[in-house]
Design a protein around this motif. Structure first.
Motif, PDB file in Angstrom:
ATOM      1  N   LEU A   1       0.950  -1.075  -0.036  1.00  0.00           N
ATOM      2  CA  LEU A   1       0.097  -0.080  -0.020  1.00  0.00           C
ATOM      3  C   LEU A   1       0.780   1.126  -0.060  1.00  0.00           C
TER       4      LEU A   1
ATOM      5  N   ARG B   1      -8.692  -2.960  -6.088  1.00  0.00           N
ATOM      6  CA  ARG B   1      -9.347  -2.436  -4.630  1.00  0.00           C
ATOM      7  C   ARG B   1      -8.724  -2.617  -3.484  1.00  0.00           C
ATOM      8  N   ARG B   2      -7.482  -2.409  -3.504  1.00  0.00           N
ATOM      9  CA  ARG B   2      -6.740  -2.795  -2.365  1.00  0.00           C
ATOM     10  C   ARG B   2      -6.830  -1.444  -1.457  1.00  0.00           C
ATOM     11  N   HIS B   3      -7.410  -0.268  -1.846  1.00  0.00           N
ATOM     12  CA  HIS B   3      -7.704   0.860  -1.012  1.00  0.00           C
ATOM     13  C   HIS B   3      -8.929   0.560   0.146  1.00  0.00           C
ATOM     14  N   THR B   4      -9.546  -0.789  -0.400  1.00  0.00           N
ATOM     15  CA  THR B   4     -10.727  -1.037   0.657  1.00  0.00           C
ATOM     16  C   THR B   4     -10.246  -1.897   1.897  1.00  0.00           C
ATOM     17  N   TYR B   5      -8.892  -2.103   1.871  1.00  0.00           N
ATOM     18  CA  TYR B   5      -8.294  -3.018   3.035  1.00  0.00           C
ATOM     19  C   TYR B   5      -8.025  -1.864   4.299  1.00  0.00           C
ATOM     20  N   ASP B   6      -8.253  -2.051   5.256  1.00  0.00           N
ATOM     21  CA  ASP B   6      -8.220  -1.265   6.463  1.00  0.00           C
ATOM     22  C   ASP B   6      -7.020  -1.892   7.232  1.00  0.00           C
ATOM     23  N   PRO B   7      -5.620  -1.229   7.377  1.00  0.00           N
ATOM     24  CA  PRO B   7      -4.754  -1.883   7.844  1.00  0.00           C
ATOM     25  C   PRO B   7      -4.647  -2.215   9.167  1.00  0.00           C
TER      26      PRO B   7
ATOM     27  N   GLU C   1      -7.153  -4.110  10.280  1.00  0.00           N
ATOM     28  CA  GLU C   1      -7.847  -5.211  10.447  1.00  0.00           C
ATOM     29  C   GLU C   1      -6.972  -6.393   9.941  1.00  0.00           C
TER      30      GLU C   1
ATOM     31  N   PRO D   1      -9.021 -12.370   6.480  1.00  0.00           N
ATOM     32  CA  PRO D   1     -10.695 -12.327   6.310  1.00  0.00           C
ATOM     33  C   PRO D   1     -10.953 -11.368   5.032  1.00  0.00           C
ATOM     34  N   TRP D   2     -10.191 -10.265   4.724  1.00  0.00           N
ATOM     35  CA  TRP D   2     -10.199  -9.269   3.614  1.00  0.00           C
ATOM     36  C   TRP D   2     -10.389 -10.088   2.208  1.00  0.00           C
TER      37      TRP D   2
END
Lengths: 185, 213
Positions: free
Chosen positions: A16, A66-72, A74, A78-79
């Motif tokens: 990221l 869509r890697r911007h939808t990963y919340d670091p 978390e 599971p993502w």
């Protein structure tokens, strides 16, 4: 996938932040996990390894675009799993018609456990790129395939640097969408 | 295409990604939706004309405050749902909670009114206008938020759609509250609550079609 959550998460954080090497390592590892996931599930209903490879590449594209939808904050596993599962359900819904023919002779597919052995998918990059608008195609060719820097690509394509970036970004999303769409039709 | 070629293409000249962009974009969409709803009401319906004294501002502000009570948590859940797997730690029944609360509010307020006044309190002067206007005003905020959420990756499309509908309905109701002159609690609860529920239902139905990626 759960075994090396910490390692994958560290790779994702680095990716990221723009670390290309980490991104490549991450996608390599995820592609192996996703391949195993799709191969076992699709083999059960008599689908080919090529289809699993197609689906895995579609999921990989989705993970990338869509890697911007990963919340670091978390967990990563599971993502990734949620995306993999979503793409599988979407795929099965779109190709339900062929679920009636379950060939028995494909039983050996189930034991094809070697995750790192990829087949060539039916996604033809040259053809998919050819269907993109000119600007997106040129930008992806220059930056993502020829490996030119954004500045070099800008002067080669006659676009501004920000236009190159935007076209690469949009082009990859369009590519991801056309892989998904093509499969359904 | 070989997977290694795909990975190699995706990793070449990798751009950094700001993960906070997502939260920011949803917030911007909600703000844009609110602006659209308020503008629609202001220019098409006209603001209330009966607000002359300072006290007369209290009921409409109260209505706005009540819709905000639903809007803020709904938006927070929408952000969660727009991420892959976001529906995991989330009981679906939560969606019904604001509506149950509002219906309790109606029951309580009707307790304090003689039953002969119930009809006027419930139907007010313009219940039909309210029922038609709120879903119509919600169309623009709904579209803006759908467009934004499509750039993300919801994995439960019905539920995400329902929350888009809920947020759009709340934005619309907030805007409409600037026009509507019926201030009784039962009127507000039933017709505002009902139409927001309708928007939620529409979003739930449309979600799988509109949000697919």
């Amino acid at each position: 996938m759960a075994a090396n959550e910490a390692e994958l998460r560290a790779l994702m954080r680095a990716s990221l932040a723009g670390d290309a090497h980490a991104h490549r390592t991450l996608l390599n590892q995820l592609s192996a996990s996703l391949r195993a996931y799709y191969k076992t599930r699709l083999a059960r209903i008599g689908r080919s390894a090529t289809e699993a490879e197609d689906l895995m590449q579609e999921a990989l594209m989705a993970i990338h675009t869509r890697r911007h939808t990963y919340d670091p904050a978390e967990a990563l596993t599971p993502w990734v799993y949620a995306i993999a599962r979503y793409k599988l359900i979407d795929h099965l819904r779109g190709t339900r018609s062929s679920m009636t023919d379950l060939p028995l002779e494909d039983a050996e597919e189930i034991v094809a456990q070697d995750d790192y052995v990829g087949t060539e998918s039916a996604n033809d990059l040259t053809r998919l790129l050819g269907a993109l608008p000119d600007k997106m195609r040129l930008a992806i060719q220059a930056v993502k395939l020829d490996g030119l820097s954004v500045a070099e690509a800008a002067s080669q394509c006659g676009m501004s640097e920000s236009a190159v970036k935007v076209n690469v970004h949009r082009g990859l999303k369009a590519l991801s969408a056309s892989i998904a769409r093509e499969k359904r039709s | 295409m070989k997977t290694e070629d795909l990975i190699s293409m995706l990793s070449t000249n990798l751009e950094p990604v700001d993960h906070r962009r997502m939260v920011r974009n949803v917030c911007l969409a909600v703000i844009a939706g609110a602006a659209a709803a308020v503008a629609t009401v202001y220019f098409l319906f006209g603001p209330r004309t009966d607000l002359t004294t300072a006290e007369s501002f209290v009921p409409p502000l109260l209505k706005v405050a009540l819709t905000l009570v639903i809007l803020v948590p709904a938006s927070i859940y929408l952000i969660r749902l727009a991420r892959p797997g976001g529906e995991r730690r989330f009981p679906a029944a939560l969606l019904a909670l604001p509506f149950v609360a509002v219906m309790l509010l109606v029951a309580v307020s009707l307790q304090f009114a003689p039953s002969s006044h119930w009809n006027g309190k419930i139907f007010g002067d313009e219940w039909l206008e309210c029922v038609i206007s709120i879903p119509l005003i919600a169309i623009v905020p709904f579209s803006v938020i759908v467009w934004t959420v499509r750039q993300m990756a919801p994995t439960n499309l019905s539920r995400t759609g329902a929350f888009v509908g809920l947020v759009a309905g709340c934005l619309s109701a907030t805007g409409y509250a600037l026009h509507c002159a019926d201030d009784t609690v039962p009127f507000f609860a039933l017709w505002y609550g009902g139409t927001i529920a309708l928007c939620t239902f529409a979003g739930w139905k449309l979600g799988p079609k509109l949000l697919r990626w």
